[in-house]
Design a protein around this motif. Sequence first.
Motif, PDB file in Angstrom:
ATOM      1  N   ARG A   1      19.568   6.015  33.907  1.00 14.30           N
ATOM      2  CA  ARG A   1      19.996   6.121  32.518  1.00 14.30           C
ATOM      3  C   ARG A   1      21.488   6.421  32.467  1.00 14.30           C
ATOM      4  O   ARG A   1      22.057   6.951  33.422  1.00 14.30           O
ATOM      5  N   THR A   2      22.088   6.109  31.312  1.00 13.71           N
ATOM      6  CA  THR A   2      23.505   6.422  31.130  1.00 13.71           C
ATOM      7  C   THR A   2      23.708   7.812  30.552  1.00 13.71           C
ATOM      8  O   THR A   2      24.782   8.380  30.646  1.00 13.71           O
TER       9      THR A   2
ATOM     10  N   ARG B   1      24.825  -4.830  25.870  1.00 13.37           N
ATOM     11  CA  ARG B   1      24.733  -5.811  26.955  1.00 13.37           C
ATOM     12  C   ARG B   1      25.362  -5.316  28.246  1.00 13.37           C
ATOM     13  O   ARG B   1      24.970  -5.748  29.338  1.00 13.37           O
ATOM     14  N   ASN B   2      26.326  -4.400  28.150  1.00 11.62           N
ATOM     15  CA  ASN B   2      26.935  -3.824  29.341  1.00 11.62           C
ATOM     16  C   ASN B   2      26.298  -2.503  29.754  1.00 11.62           C
ATOM     17  O   ASN B   2      26.824  -1.794  30.613  1.00 11.62           O
ATOM     18  N   LYS B   3      25.148  -2.215  29.110  1.00 11.72           N
ATOM     19  CA  LYS B   3      24.327  -1.048  29.467  1.00 11.72           C
ATOM     20  C   LYS B   3      25.135   0.257  29.461  1.00 11.72           C
ATOM     21  O   LYS B   3      25.038   1.084  30.362  1.00 11.72           O
ATOM     22  N   LYS B   4      25.931   0.429  28.414  1.00  7.85           N
ATOM     23  CA  LYS B   4      26.706   1.654  28.251  1.00  7.85           C
ATOM     24  C   LYS B   4      25.929   2.743  27.522  1.00  7.85           C
ATOM     25  O   LYS B   4      26.360   3.895  27.478  1.00  7.85           O
TER      26      LYS B   4
ATOM     27  N   ASP C   1      21.738   4.154  26.223  1.00 10.54           N
ATOM     28  CA  ASP C   1      20.293   4.074  26.446  1.00 10.54           C
ATOM     29  C   ASP C   1      19.519   3.789  25.169  1.00 10.54           C
ATOM     30  O   ASP C   1      18.375   3.326  25.228  1.00 10.54           O
TER      31      ASP C   1
ATOM     32  N   ILE D   1      16.228  -2.396  23.740  1.00  9.26           N
ATOM     33  CA  ILE D   1      16.770  -1.044  23.708  1.00  9.26           C
ATOM     34  C   ILE D   1      16.115  -0.282  22.554  1.00  9.26           C
ATOM     35  O   ILE D   1      15.914  -0.820  21.462  1.00  9.26           O
TER      36      ILE D   1
END
Length: 329
Positions: free
Chosen positions: A59-60, A115-118, A120, A142
């Motif tokens: 996770r971010t 899209r850049n998974k920055k 959660d 998401i």
Amino acid sequence: MGYTLDKIAKELGLSKTTVSRAISGKGRISEETRAKVNDFIKEINYRPSAVARSLAASRTFNVGLVFPADSALGEMPYFQTLMTGVCDRAMEYEYDVLIILADNDGISALKHAVRNKKIDAVMVSRCEQDSKVINFLKEAAIPYIVVGDPMEPGVPFIDHDNEGAATRMIETLIDKGITRMALIGGGENINVTHSRLAGFRQGFINRGMKADENQIYLNMHKSDRMDKVLKTAIAEGAECIVCMDDMLCNSVLNCLHNDGLSVPEDIKLCSFYDSNLLSTSKPSITSLYFDAKKLGAEGLSMLMRNLDGEDVTNLTLSDFNIQMRDSTN
């Protein structure tokens, strides 16, 4: 002494992978080993770095809070208070909040973050009709939640009871003998406008009356028609100007002042939203108080449950207060 995973592993005679699995709770290790690691890190007060924690949990530990890019300065008290509630509650979950500007005029920043998974998960702070933000999130993999009633099935949301509160305000004014009202409303593309409009009409219905549809003026945000509209409303018999929010109410106050009209002597005034934007107004403004900080905090908790895979039930908060003040005396 600064501990790292390597140092903890050497101290306990375990591999770095085993220690990482014990801390993250993932992977196959014995309960005895997991307890051994967890007892030790509690003893040394070890906290993994944000990067290590993120890698271990996949996770971010960031959530996105979407604000409309077109929000005017006068709207900021609401958004700032909402953000405070979100950020305070996020800290309890050891999450950070990433502010994202996106609305029907553009969602590129939101697309980039997702899209850049920055991030959660995503919380959307305002509902627009045919929302590009919500339409994108429905297709994206998401978790998300919307602040405000999206007025469509399948979209998770939390909201204040704007319709019920507006209804109660109108009933209260009518009970005070104020029956001729003009409504100054916001953009028809914003869902809360329709909730408050429905409440305005329902208040009259509940008192056996009917709102004057000719005295309903929408799309008045950022409008240069305000002065003309107010003069028309008053000429047609309005004894009270009802504003859908504090920003509109402040604009109405300024126009009335410029025209030499006094509140409440010449015209009464109230707002469907109370904030510090009106706190110094003279006279004090009758308004509806909602706890935007609580709304943000409860919304963040719902979002976290959604993120953890729990079923989330939509929530409408009904704990509003009617603040009767000098402007309707």
